[in-house]
Design a protein around this motif. Structure first.
Motif, PDB file in Angstrom:
ATOM      1  N   THR A   1      37.790  51.424  43.511  1.00  0.00           N
ATOM      2  CA  THR A   1      37.951  50.514  42.473  1.00  0.00           C
ATOM      3  C   THR A   1      39.030  49.623  42.819  1.00  0.00           C
ATOM      4  O   THR A   1      39.813  49.760  43.741  1.00  0.00           O
ATOM      5  CB  THR A   1      38.474  51.525  41.101  1.00  0.00           C
ATOM      6  OG1 THR A   1      39.712  52.162  41.644  1.00  0.00           O
ATOM      7  CG2 THR A   1      37.264  52.324  40.450  1.00  0.00           C
TER       8      THR A   1
ATOM      9  N   GLU B   1      34.987  48.491  38.306  1.00  0.00           N
ATOM     10  CA  GLU B   1      33.631  49.380  39.035  1.00  0.00           C
ATOM     11  C   GLU B   1      34.031  49.507  40.522  1.00  0.00           C
ATOM     12  O   GLU B   1      34.860  48.665  41.204  1.00  0.00           O
ATOM     13  CB  GLU B   1      32.431  48.470  38.911  1.00  0.00           C
ATOM     14  CG  GLU B   1      32.526  47.167  39.690  1.00  0.00           C
ATOM     15  CD  GLU B   1      31.263  46.434  39.638  1.00  0.00           C
ATOM     16  OE1 GLU B   1      30.228  46.813  39.951  1.00  0.00           O
ATOM     17  OE2 GLU B   1      31.190  45.451  38.788  1.00  0.00           O
ATOM     18  N   PRO B   2      33.838  50.604  41.191  1.00  0.00           N
ATOM     19  CA  PRO B   2      33.756  50.526  42.409  1.00  0.00           C
ATOM     20  C   PRO B   2      33.161  49.896  43.306  1.00  0.00           C
ATOM     21  O   PRO B   2      32.091  49.442  43.145  1.00  0.00           O
ATOM     22  CB  PRO B   2      33.343  52.379  42.618  1.00  0.00           C
ATOM     23  CG  PRO B   2      32.661  52.520  41.535  1.00  0.00           C
ATOM     24  CD  PRO B   2      33.027  51.668  40.465  1.00  0.00           C
TER      25      PRO B   2
ATOM     26  N   ALA C   1      42.910  39.535  33.394  1.00  0.00           N
ATOM     27  CA  ALA C   1      41.569  39.112  33.937  1.00  0.00           C
ATOM     28  C   ALA C   1      41.566  37.679  34.504  1.00  0.00           C
ATOM     29  O   ALA C   1      40.950  37.445  35.827  1.00  0.00           O
ATOM     30  CB  ALA C   1      40.457  39.557  33.173  1.00  0.00           C
ATOM     31  N   ALA C   2      42.143  36.992  33.744  1.00  0.00           N
ATOM     32  CA  ALA C   2      41.972  35.356  34.005  1.00  0.00           C
ATOM     33  C   ALA C   2      42.933  35.200  35.204  1.00  0.00           C
ATOM     34  O   ALA C   2      42.730  34.381  36.245  1.00  0.00           O
ATOM     35  CB  ALA C   2      42.471  34.488  32.719  1.00  0.00           C
TER      36      ALA C   2
ATOM     37  N   LEU D   1      36.087  38.276  41.381  1.00  0.00           N
ATOM     38  CA  LEU D   1      36.248  38.984  40.539  1.00  0.00           C
ATOM     39  C   LEU D   1      35.461  38.737  39.210  1.00  0.00           C
ATOM     40  O   LEU D   1      35.145  39.603  38.387  1.00  0.00           O
ATOM     41  CB  LEU D   1      37.611  39.416  40.238  1.00  0.00           C
ATOM     42  CG  LEU D   1      38.400  40.155  41.238  1.00  0.00           C
ATOM     43  CD1 LEU D   1      39.926  40.226  40.993  1.00  0.00           C
ATOM     44  CD2 LEU D   1      37.966  41.706  41.420  1.00  0.00           C
ATOM     45  N   ARG D   2      35.133  37.546  39.107  1.00  0.00           N
ATOM     46  CA  ARG D   2      34.452  36.980  37.891  1.00  0.00           C
ATOM     47  C   ARG D   2      33.296  37.929  37.693  1.00  0.00           C
ATOM     48  O   ARG D   2      32.724  38.065  36.351  1.00  0.00           O
ATOM     49  CB  ARG D   2      34.287  35.625  37.894  1.00  0.00           C
ATOM     50  CG  ARG D   2      35.135  34.584  37.501  1.00  0.00           C
ATOM     51  CD  ARG D   2      35.007  33.125  37.275  1.00  0.00           C
ATOM     52  NE  ARG D   2      34.044  33.083  36.238  1.00  0.00           N
ATOM     53  CZ  ARG D   2      34.433  32.978  34.839  1.00  0.00           C
ATOM     54  NH1 ARG D   2      35.791  32.680  34.571  1.00  0.00           N
ATOM     55  NH2 ARG D   2      33.658  32.871  34.011  1.00  0.00           N
ATOM     56  N   GLY D   3      32.526  38.222  38.567  1.00  0.00           N
ATOM     57  CA  GLY D   3      31.051  38.900  38.423  1.00  0.00           C
ATOM     58  C   GLY D   3      31.405  40.357  38.326  1.00  0.00           C
ATOM     59  O   GLY D   3      30.552  40.938  38.551  1.00  0.00           O
ATOM     60  N   ILE D   4      32.659  40.964  38.533  1.00  0.00           N
ATOM     61  CA  ILE D   4      32.827  42.215  38.618  1.00  0.00           C
ATOM     62  C   ILE D   4      32.972  42.954  37.357  1.00  0.00           C
ATOM     63  O   ILE D   4      33.722  42.293  36.577  1.00  0.00           O
ATOM     64  CB  ILE D   4      33.815  42.596  39.831  1.00  0.00           C
ATOM     65  CG1 ILE D   4      33.750  41.909  41.116  1.00  0.00           C
ATOM     66  CG2 ILE D   4      34.177  43.896  39.899  1.00  0.00           C
ATOM     67  CD1 ILE D   4      32.384  42.456  41.772  1.00  0.00           C
ATOM     68  N   HIS D   5      32.723  44.052  37.131  1.00  0.00           N
ATOM     69  CA  HIS D   5      32.778  44.755  35.686  1.00  0.00           C
ATOM     70  C   HIS D   5      34.200  45.562  35.741  1.00  0.00           C
ATOM     71  O   HIS D   5      34.486  46.216  36.476  1.00  0.00           O
ATOM     72  CB  HIS D   5      31.743  45.822  35.367  1.00  0.00           C
ATOM     73  CG  HIS D   5      30.660  45.052  35.095  1.00  0.00           C
ATOM     74  ND1 HIS D   5      29.675  44.812  36.233  1.00  0.00           N
ATOM     75  CD2 HIS D   5      30.225  44.517  34.008  1.00  0.00           C
ATOM     76  CE1 HIS D   5      28.504  44.254  35.551  1.00  0.00           C
ATOM     77  NE2 HIS D   5      28.875  44.096  34.380  1.00  0.00           N
ATOM     78  N   LEU D   6      34.782  45.122  34.420  1.00  0.00           N
ATOM     79  CA  LEU D   6      36.178  45.940  33.913  1.00  0.00           C
ATOM     80  C   LEU D   6      35.204  47.373  33.580  1.00  0.00           C
ATOM     81  O   LEU D   6      34.486  47.238  32.786  1.00  0.00           O
ATOM     82  CB  LEU D   6      36.797  45.294  33.049  1.00  0.00           C
ATOM     83  CG  LEU D   6      37.848  46.208  32.337  1.00  0.00           C
ATOM     84  CD1 LEU D   6      38.945  46.403  33.361  1.00  0.00           C
ATOM     85  CD2 LEU D   6      38.217  45.604  31.054  1.00  0.00           C
ATOM     86  N   ILE D   7      35.878  48.534  34.075  1.00  0.00           N
ATOM     87  CA  ILE D   7      35.041  49.501  33.376  1.00  0.00           C
ATOM     88  C   ILE D   7      36.191  50.482  32.662  1.00  0.00           C
ATOM     89  O   ILE D   7      35.878  51.249  31.846  1.00  0.00           O
ATOM     90  CB  ILE D   7      34.529  50.621  34.333  1.00  0.00           C
ATOM     91  CG1 ILE D   7      35.748  51.371  35.636  1.00  0.00           C
ATOM     92  CG2 ILE D   7      33.369  49.965  35.170  1.00  0.00           C
ATOM     93  CD1 ILE D   7      34.846  52.385  36.286  1.00  0.00           C
TER      94      ILE D   7
ATOM     95  N   LEU E   1      44.203  47.295  34.541  1.00  0.00           N
ATOM     96  CA  LEU E   1      42.802  47.283  34.368  1.00  0.00           C
ATOM     97  C   LEU E   1      42.027  47.830  35.771  1.00  0.00           C
ATOM     98  O   LEU E   1      42.699  47.885  36.607  1.00  0.00           O
ATOM     99  CB  LEU E   1      42.329  45.655  34.354  1.00  0.00           C
ATOM    100  CG  LEU E   1      42.175  44.845  33.058  1.00  0.00           C
ATOM    101  CD1 LEU E   1      43.685  45.225  32.421  1.00  0.00           C
ATOM    102  CD2 LEU E   1      41.727  43.402  33.294  1.00  0.00           C
TER     103      LEU E   1
ATOM    104  N   ILE F   1      44.182  46.097  38.648  1.00  0.00           N
ATOM    105  CA  ILE F   1      44.903  44.970  38.009  1.00  0.00           C
ATOM    106  C   ILE F   1      46.044  45.215  37.236  1.00  0.00           C
ATOM    107  O   ILE F   1      45.601  45.756  36.083  1.00  0.00           O
ATOM    108  CB  ILE F   1      43.796  43.871  37.695  1.00  0.00           C
ATOM    109  CG1 ILE F   1      42.671  43.620  38.622  1.00  0.00           C
ATOM    110  CG2 ILE F   1      44.511  42.668  36.865  1.00  0.00           C
ATOM    111  CD1 ILE F   1      41.504  42.927  37.976  1.00  0.00           C
TER     112      ILE F   1
ATOM    113  N   CYS G   1      41.150  36.433  38.258  1.00  0.00           N
ATOM    114  CA  CYS G   1      40.134  35.806  38.807  1.00  0.00           C
ATOM    115  C   CYS G   1      40.575  34.608  39.239  1.00  0.00           C
ATOM    116  O   CYS G   1      39.903  34.108  40.339  1.00  0.00           O
ATOM    117  CB  CYS G   1      39.287  35.406  37.647  1.00  0.00           C
ATOM    118  SG  CYS G   1      38.117  36.942  36.843  1.00  0.00           S
TER     119      CYS G   1
END
Lengths: 471, 388
Positions: free
Chosen positions: B267, B228-229, B292-293, B302-308, B225, B270, B296
């Motif tokens: 970036t 975002e930077p 992701a879980a 990381l919960r508020g960070i975007h996967l791009i 994963l 993960i 986090c």
């Protein structure tokens, strides 16, 4: 809607709306998903419901009667519980499962909060449309330089004109409605620079003659341009934007037949905003990830391959509108209807359109596709466009990669945009190459059609929303 | 001694083989059907790890490789290949886990790995979740940008006379007395060679078969994963102690134990899941959600960070999870250099040096064939020369 859906439609633009309405009329239960706050997509973009009375936009639109009819039918079925309309839902992935498809979305109605929502149905129709194709040029990253689609979205969505003296450039018929919309809101359109030669149409006159509606539409725009004294400059391009904190002028150049600027034929025009568009790029992220076969379209794009009933090569998966080839809203509506008829037939439901009407839609779709193809051939990207770039021109804006860096790795052997990305980071940023991908492709492999990189995540999604799925 | 060598594969392992062989003065041709580093090389995180390896043949190779990455960095420019000795931090989530981790680290230390127990993990990695009982810091763990590194090693090889040939290998060409004299490509080109190196990564099994030297190399799928930077939030390669168990595991099902790290581009990467599903490229949102879980839980911000973006690749592994490096006893002239599973980036320079040592018949850059016999292909074969 408590019962399971028969069909999920992703994208509530003209194609998705028409498809949903036909499927609903045929008795199917439908989930219609869109990332916007209202149905309509880009073509029928409107101000938010509560602001419509104070921001009139009806005069900027085409096909409003069709739009209102589709809206009305959707509302009726939503009230009956047959339609589950999911606005503000962003689809980040869609996958095949044993009994159909799982569409992974995040619900952003309470943004910035994001809630993961998974929707399932045995059949899926993707109508995700297209976005402006951009070619970089010196100064294109200055504030005030927009895509023509962006200019139009500001007008239709909020009644906002991006400037008071605007130059437009690029190629294709979409330049004309944007110019007339701007003029209708009092903007001085100082130039419409169309890179193509007007005589290019004479090489493919057949489709033009068979589509008299388009002929009339074009004549309407021409009249408006004359009425507002908007100069349409054929075989001309905006090759540079200049300014400090924002754009203050553009340089336009007369083009030789290969698209390179003719020496000594440049001029400078003062502006406070610029709009540029070189056709459109279909939004294929979901379809590529689902494994659909692609095919090359006349405009240099890869598009999803469909049969006469809009079936993709993946069983149970259909596509309509610009994902199958850029061709405009009327074609998209026709394709949406055909796709929904296929869904009905494949589900064992009775057709909505009678044999005669179905044949009429099919023949209209075929004629409009031929027209779109002729349009694409008449409005190619000028082969020598990259001669406008200096080595310092930024090509990938997210990662700030310049043309010089890309030229260097190409000279060292990088042969496609994926490898250029690996070596330079061009296309690795926020937009994942959606903006610069076609341009990097043209720089790396100009003789091949553009096949976008696979993007397994179709839109950014927070890790928190994803983590909540793991329960 | 060998003079003409064909290296099949322009991934990081093939590039390292070409780099070392050309440095030793051999005549090298690299063959690949695609671009440099377009396969598994471009699908990983760029791990150069000692921390995840048990004492044994792989750790011996990894220690040599760590030193050779440093040398390669000096020669090619650490910055240009984004080689960064950031160090690893392995974090235990329970007291029992910490005890097991400390025991593991003690055995690694005996084998020559630098290990530093950390009581308060947030002192060195401030955004970690509160309440973690402790961990081990591995200062030798490093990161490299694999495609840049492969391209740089290949360029350096070319500067020393190596050639690059675009094509796909069809078969070995045999001369009198069943001596290898070259390889033939699918297009019909014949590349003269006294030796051919199978550095084809995931396709190593197929290339081996075409060269008359079948080996078993299987794919193990992994998702990575990309966020975002961000400004620098994660300083080390941070992973949970479960990772070590999963790397060594032979379980066929899905295993995830996330590794979280920042990159020079800003970036956060993960990784990485492990699944045995053949070459199935299908997107699997459940795997992405699991990673992701786990990430986090380690780093709550990381919960508020975007996967791009997410990407997946196929790690090439041998049935016993060790790479296969050395001459094939059944096919004189064929040298295998594949099956590195998820450690190919880290092990590439030592693999290149060891292959070169086999070609030269003597040690090369610290790689002594006699010290790495546990990686030889012989281990898979009975005396009759057939697969066990």
């Amino acid at each position: 809607m408590s019962d399971p859906a028969d069909l999920i439609v992703v994208g509530a633009g003209p194609a998705g709306m028409a498809a949903a309405v036909t499927a609903l009329t045929g008795g199917l239960r439908v989930v219609l998903i869109d990332s916007g706050t209202a149905v309509g997509g880009q073509f029928w973009r409107h101000p938010p419901e509560h602001a419509r009375s104070v921001i009139p936009t009806e005069d900027l639109h085409h096909g409003q009667r069709e739009y209102h009819d589709l809206c009305e039918t959707l509302s009726v079925h939503a009230r009956k519980g047959q339609l589950d309309l999911r606005l503000n839902h962003h689809v980040w992935s869609a996958v095949r499962e044993e009994d159909g498809f799982a569409v992974h979305t995040v619900d952003r109605r309470e943004a910035p909060q994001e809630i993961a929502v998974v929707l399932r149905a045995p059949r899926l129709l993707v109508a995700t449309g297209a976005y402006d194709r951009q070619l970089p040029f010196p100064g294109w990253d200055l504030p005030g330089v927009l895509t023509i689609g962006g200019l139009q979205a500001l007008l239709k969505g909020g009644g906002v004109a991006a400037g008071s003296r605007v130059a437009l450039g690029g190629t294709g018929p979409f330049l004309l409605p944007v110019a007339t919309s701007l003029a209708a809101r009092g903007v001085e359109v100082v130039a419409v620079c169309e890179a193509a030669h007007p005589r290019a149409w004479l090489r493919h006159p057949g489709p033009l003659l068979r589509n008299p509606g388009k002929w009339a539409e074009g004549a309407g725009y021409a009249l408006t341009l004359v009425r507002h004294r908007i100069p349409l400059r054929p075989r001309t391009a905006i090759i540079r934007a200049e300014g400090g904190a924002r754009v203050t002028s553009v340089r336009i150049a007369s083009l030789a037949s290969d698209g390179s600027p003719r020496p000594g034929r440049e001029r400078r025009i003062e502006v406070d905003a610029v709009g540029v568009g070189w056709g459109f790029v279909p939004q294929l992220d979901l379809l590529i990830t689902l494994g659909c076969a692609l095919t090359n379209s006349a405009d240099g794009n890869a598009v999803v391959a469909v049969d006469k009933g809009q079936r993709t090569t993946v069983p149970g998966l259909y596509a309509a509108g610009e994902t199958c080839g850029v061709g405009g809203a009327v074609l998209a509506v026709g394709e949406g209807r055909l796709a929904a008829e296929s869904v009905l037939a494949d589900s064992g439901a009775a057709p909505v359109l009678g044999t005669k009407r179905l044949a009429a839609v099919r023949s209209a779709v075929a004629a409009q596709r031929a027209f779109a193809r002729a349009l694409a051939l008449a409005h190619p990207i000028p082969p020598a466009w990259s001669s406008w770039l200096t080595d310092e021109t930024t090509v990938c804006r997210c990662e700030e990669v310049t043309a010089g860096v890309i030229r260097t790795v190409r000279a060292e052997g990088a042969c496609d945009h994926r490898q250029v990305k690996q070596l330079t980071r061009a296309g690795m940023g926020w937009c994942q190459g959606r903006m610069c991908g076609p341009a990097v492709h043209c720089l790396a492999a100009p003789k091949q059609a553009y096949h976008p990189t696979e993007r397994l995540v179709a839109t950014p999604v927070t890790l928190g929303a994803l983590a909540d799925l793991d329960r | 001694m060998t003079s003409k060598v064909v290296v099949v594969g322009a991934g990081v392992v093939g590039a390292a083989c070409a780099f070392h062989a050309a440095s030793a003065g051999l005549d090298v041709t690299v063959v690949d059907r695609g671009a440099v580093g377009a396969g598994t090389t471009s699908r990983g995180e760029g791990n150069v790890l000692l921390s995840d390896k048990e004492p044994g043949p792989e750790l011996d190779l990894a220690r040599l490789s760590r030193a050779l990455w440093e040398e390669a960095g000096e020669e090619l420019g650490s910055d240009s290949i984004e080689l960064e000795a950031k160090g690893g931090l392995v974090v235990a989530s329970t007291a029992e886990g910490l005890t097991a981790l400390r025991g593991f680290a003690l055995r690694q230390a005996t084998a020559g790995v630098r290990t530093e127990p950390v009581e308060h993990v947030r002192d060195i990695e401030p955004h970690l979740a509160p309440g973690l009982p402790g961990g081990i810091h591995y200062p030798q763990d490093a990161q490299v940008q694999p495609v840049l590194a492969a391209a740089a090693m290949l360029h350096a090889a070319v500067a020393r006379g190596a050639r690059f040939h675009t094509g796909e290998i069809a078969a070995a060409v045999m001369g009198r007395g069943d001596r290898l004299t070259g390889v033939r490509t699918v297009a019909g080109d014949v590349l003269p060679a006294d030796a051919v190196v199978n550095a084809a990564g995931t396709w190593g099994g197929e290339v081996g078969r075409r060269l008359g030297a079948s080996i078993e190399v299987l794919p193990r799928r992994g998702f990575v994963l990309v966020t975002e930077p961000l400004p620098r939030m994660v300083r080390h390669k941070v992973y949970s102690a479960d990772y070590v168990a999963n790397v060594a595991s032979s379980d066929a099902g899905l295993e995830t134990s996330c590794v979280v790290e920042g990159t020079r581009g800003g970036t956060i990467l993960i990784g990485a899941s492990r699944e045995r599903v053949g070459f199935d490229t299908t997107m699997n949102p459940a795997v992405v959600a699991r990673l992701a879980a786990q990430a986090c839980r380690l780093f709550p911000f990381l919960r508020g960070i975007h996967l791009i973006r997410t990407y997946r690749g196929f790690r090439p592994y041998c049935p016993d999870h060790l790479p296969v490096i050395g001459p094939d006893p059944r096919a004189p002239g064929v040298i295998h250099a594949c099956g590195h599973e998820g450690a190919g980036i880290g092990l590439a320079p030592a693999t290149g040096a060891l292959v070169t040592a086999h070609l030269l018949g003597r040690s090369w850059r610290g790689a002594d064939p006699a010290a790495h016999t546990g990686l030889l292909p012989d281990r898979f074969f009975t005396s009759g020369g057939t697969s066990k």
